[in-house]
Structures are given as structure tokens and as C-alpha cells.
Design a protein around this motif. Structure first.
Motif, PDB file in Angstrom:
ATOM      1  N   UNK A  60       9.453  60.328  40.554  1.00 57.84           N
ATOM      2  CA  UNK A  60       8.400  61.320  40.307  1.00 57.84           C
ATOM      3  C   UNK A  60       7.089  60.803  40.895  1.00 57.84           C
ATOM      4  N   UNK A  61       6.499  61.589  41.795  1.00 59.66           N
ATOM      5  CA  UNK A  61       5.228  61.227  42.414  1.00 59.66           C
ATOM      6  C   UNK A  61       4.079  61.860  41.634  1.00 59.66           C
ATOM      7  N   UNK A  62       2.989  61.101  41.496  1.00 62.86           N
ATOM      8  CA  UNK A  62       1.789  61.613  40.827  1.00 62.86           C
ATOM      9  C   UNK A  62       0.618  61.596  41.805  1.00 62.86           C
ATOM     10  N   UNK A  63      -0.347  62.484  41.572  1.00 62.95           N
ATOM     11  CA  UNK A  63      -1.497  62.583  42.476  1.00 62.95           C
ATOM     12  C   UNK A  63      -2.424  61.388  42.307  1.00 62.95           C
ATOM     13  N   UNK A  64      -2.808  61.094  41.076  1.00 65.42           N
ATOM     14  CA  UNK A  64      -3.677  59.953  40.788  1.00 65.42           C
ATOM     15  C   UNK A  64      -3.074  59.173  39.618  1.00 65.42           C
ATOM     16  N   UNK A  65      -2.049  58.396  39.878  1.00 68.06           N
ATOM     17  CA  UNK A  65      -1.378  57.692  38.780  1.00 68.06           C
ATOM     18  C   UNK A  65      -2.276  56.633  38.152  1.00 68.06           C
ATOM     19  N   UNK A  66      -2.116  56.384  36.838  1.00 66.95           N
ATOM     20  CA  UNK A  66      -2.944  55.385  36.165  1.00 66.95           C
ATOM     21  C   UNK A  66      -2.572  53.955  36.534  1.00 66.95           C
ATOM     22  N   UNK A  67      -1.366  53.754  37.038  1.00 60.96           N
ATOM     23  CA  UNK A  67      -0.903  52.426  37.407  1.00 60.96           C
ATOM     24  C   UNK A  67      -0.360  52.442  38.840  1.00 60.96           C
ATOM     25  N   UNK A  68      -0.523  51.337  39.590  1.00 61.47           N
ATOM     26  CA  UNK A  68      -0.098  51.327  40.996  1.00 61.47           C
ATOM     27  C   UNK A  68       1.408  51.339  41.205  1.00 61.47           C
ATOM     28  N   UNK A  69       2.182  51.054  40.155  1.00 66.47           N
ATOM     29  CA  UNK A  69       3.640  51.056  40.305  1.00 66.47           C
ATOM     30  C   UNK A  69       4.248  52.454  40.208  1.00 66.47           C
ATOM     31  N   UNK A  70       3.406  53.473  40.021  1.00 64.63           N
ATOM     32  CA  UNK A  70       3.867  54.864  39.993  1.00 64.63           C
ATOM     33  C   UNK A  70       3.714  55.452  41.393  1.00 64.63           C
ATOM     34  N   UNK A  90       2.257  52.319  48.361  1.00 64.37           N
ATOM     35  CA  UNK A  90       0.887  52.800  48.548  1.00 64.37           C
ATOM     36  C   UNK A  90      -0.015  51.582  48.713  1.00 64.37           C
ATOM     37  N   UNK A  91      -0.648  51.488  49.864  1.00 67.00           N
ATOM     38  CA  UNK A  91      -1.541  50.357  50.134  1.00 67.00           C
ATOM     39  C   UNK A  91      -2.842  50.508  49.336  1.00 67.00           C
ATOM     40  N   UNK A  92      -3.487  49.370  49.064  1.00 64.27           N
ATOM     41  CA  UNK A  92      -4.727  49.381  48.302  1.00 64.27           C
ATOM     42  C   UNK A  92      -5.689  48.352  48.880  1.00 64.27           C
ATOM     43  N   UNK A  93      -6.975  48.573  48.623  1.00 61.68           N
ATOM     44  CA  UNK A  93      -7.956  47.588  49.092  1.00 61.68           C
ATOM     45  C   UNK A  93      -8.121  46.481  48.052  1.00 61.68           C
ATOM     46  N   UNK A  97      -8.236  49.979  44.922  1.00 66.21           N
ATOM     47  CA  UNK A  97      -8.362  51.399  45.219  1.00 66.21           C
ATOM     48  C   UNK A  97      -7.240  51.862  46.150  1.00 66.21           C
ATOM     49  N   UNK A  98      -6.585  52.967  45.809  1.00 63.85           N
ATOM     50  CA  UNK A  98      -5.483  53.482  46.610  1.00 63.85           C
ATOM     51  C   UNK A  98      -5.968  53.928  47.979  1.00 63.85           C
ATOM     52  N   UNK A  99      -5.189  53.574  49.002  1.00 67.27           N
ATOM     53  CA  UNK A  99      -5.541  53.949  50.373  1.00 67.27           C
ATOM     54  C   UNK A  99      -4.316  54.570  51.036  1.00 67.27           C
ATOM     55  N   UNK A 100      -4.020  54.180  52.270  1.00 73.03           N
ATOM     56  CA  UNK A 100      -2.886  54.757  52.977  1.00 73.03           C
ATOM     57  C   UNK A 100      -1.561  54.363  52.350  1.00 73.03           C
ATOM     58  N   UNK A 101      -0.535  55.174  52.616  1.00 70.64           N
ATOM     59  CA  UNK A 101       0.781  54.873  52.064  1.00 70.64           C
ATOM     60  C   UNK A 101       1.695  54.292  53.137  1.00 70.64           C
ATOM     61  N   UNK A 102       2.873  53.883  52.714  1.00 70.95           N
ATOM     62  CA  UNK A 102       3.869  53.323  53.623  1.00 70.95           C
ATOM     63  C   UNK A 102       5.154  54.117  53.462  1.00 70.95           C
ATOM     64  N   UNK A 103       5.704  54.571  54.582  1.00 66.27           N
ATOM     65  CA  UNK A 103       6.955  55.313  54.566  1.00 66.27           C
ATOM     66  C   UNK A 103       7.955  54.630  55.491  1.00 66.27           C
TER      67      UNK A 103
END
Length: 220
Positions: A60-70, A90-93, A97-103
Motif C-alpha cells: 500500500x502506497x501513501x502520499x505522505x507517510x509518517x515513516x520512511x519504511x512506508x 524513496x530517496x531522502x536528503x 526529507x523525501x525526495x526522488x524515488x527509485x524504481x
């Protein structure tokens, strides 16, 4: 004035560090994973055969998840079902902070990676994995797999970052009069200096290796 200049300098240092730790992670990246294979001799046959009937992605994907493991995706990039099927991180700085993702690249999906990993686990366990439905007999195990977790993420730190990857699947195997259900769950984590795509690949490869080993242990 000196205090203002000092604060500005400190802010610049932290911002630069954040960028370095993130590995310039602003855009979507594509990676390829290699399913680990056994280096030892072929496992002796256990006299059983299995057919992997389905592998279904239940993440399940979330738009702004509270934890980075979601699981989540960069809102500035396409978010089709085809992209979600390939999304793995999902990459982070440096501030988290969430940034670009990895597929995964166009030749892979999370489903295909898990399927190939399970084939390896079954073979190492002594099962004969059949590819053609026409080969199914009443004594063939039919496997249906749900992917509950397959995600890598970053947690910032003072001097290093932590990359983690979780994989969890529910496996239902059945043949006449012999149903079996297994839950295979693993996590790999390690420290890195930067959140580069190569480091994400490394932690995901470690998780896949653990997943295959755990599947071999759990499946009877």
C-alpha cells in the motif's frame, strides 16, 4: 553581524552535508537487481514439484507517510500502476526529507524479482520447479504468493546514514489434501556515507539474499 554570518555559514554547512548525504537524490532513478543464486552444488531432490501460480503485489502506497519504511512516490513524477509495480525505494536528503524515488528498470517488477527469488529458494530446498501448467499433476504443489513488503529507505544520522530494506511475503502452497501457509519476513540494514543508488542496490541485494535463505528455512 558576525553572529549572523556565523549562523549563515553553519546553515550552509548543514545544507551542503544534507545534499552530500542524500547523494543528489532529487530525481527518480532506475536500478536493476540480481537474484542471488547458490554457489554450492545442486540440492538433492526432495521428490516434490511445485508450480508458482501467482505473485500479487499487496503493498500500500501513501502520499505522505509518517515513516520512511512506508512506500511512497515522488508526486512530481508519474504514479501509474506500472510504476508502482517497479517502485522499491524513496530517496531522502540529510534531514530525512523525501525526495526522488527509485524504481526497477523496465525489464523487472517487484513481482518478477520475488518470483525468481522463490524459484531459487525452492530449488535449493530440493523442489522441482515447473514452468508449464500442462506439467501439473495431482501431486504438484500450487503456490500463490502475496507481497506484503518490499521497500528500502534511508534514516539520517550525525556522521552516517542508515539504509534498510524489508521484504515480507505470504506463501500458500497446496496439493490434494496438503495445504501449507508460510510467512517469510526479513530485514537488512547497514550504515553508509551517502544514499547513492548503488548503496540502495547493495542493501536490497542483501535483503534478497536473506529472503531466499529464510524461505528455505521456513518452507518444508
Amino acid at each position: 553581524m558576525k553572529k549572523i554570518a556565523l549562523r549563515s555559514f553553519i546553515t550552509l554547512v548543514f545544507a551542503t552535508s544534507a545534499l552530500l548525504f542524500s547523494g543528489c537524490a532529487a530525481k527518480r532513478g532506475e536500478v536493476a537487481l540480481q537474484v542471488p543464486t547458490a554457489t554450492a552444488e545442486t540440492a538433492p531432490s526432495n521428490g516434490q514439484q511445485i508450480y508458482i501460480n501467482s505473485v500479487v503485489d499487496k503493498r500500500v502506497f501513501e502520499v505522505k507517510p509518517p515513516e520512511p519504511n512506508i512506500p511512497s512516490l515522488d508526486p512530481s513524477e508519474p504514479q501509474t500502476d506500472a510504476i508502482k509495480a517497479r517502485a522499491v525505494a524513496r530517496k531522502r536528503n540529510g534531514y530525512g526529507m523525501a525526495m526522488g524515488d527509485i524504481v526497477l528498470n523496465a525489464n523487472q517488477t517487484v513481482n518478477s524479482v520475488i518470483k525468481e527469488s522463490l524459484k531459487e529458494a525452492f530449488k535449493n530446498k530440493g523442489y522441482h520447479v515447473i514452468e508449464n501448467k500442462e506439467q501439473i499433476t495431482p501431486q504438484t504443489y500450487i503456490a500463490d504468493v502475496n507481497i506484503l513488503k518490499f521497500w528500502a529507505w534511508m534514516n539520517p544520522g550525525a556522521f552516517a546514514i542508515a539504509l534498510s530494506c524489508e521484504i515480507e511475503t505470504n506463501i500458500k502452497m497446496k496439493k490434494e489434501g496438503d495445504p501449507k501457509t508460510y510467512n517469510v519476513s526479513v530485514k537488512a540494514a547497514d550504515s553508509y556515507q551517502m544514499g547513492t543508488e548503488s548503496n540502495y542496490i547493495e542493501i536490497m541485494q542483501k535483503a534478497l539474499q536473506k529472503y531466499i535463505a529464510e524461505a528455505q528455512t521456513e518452507i518444508k
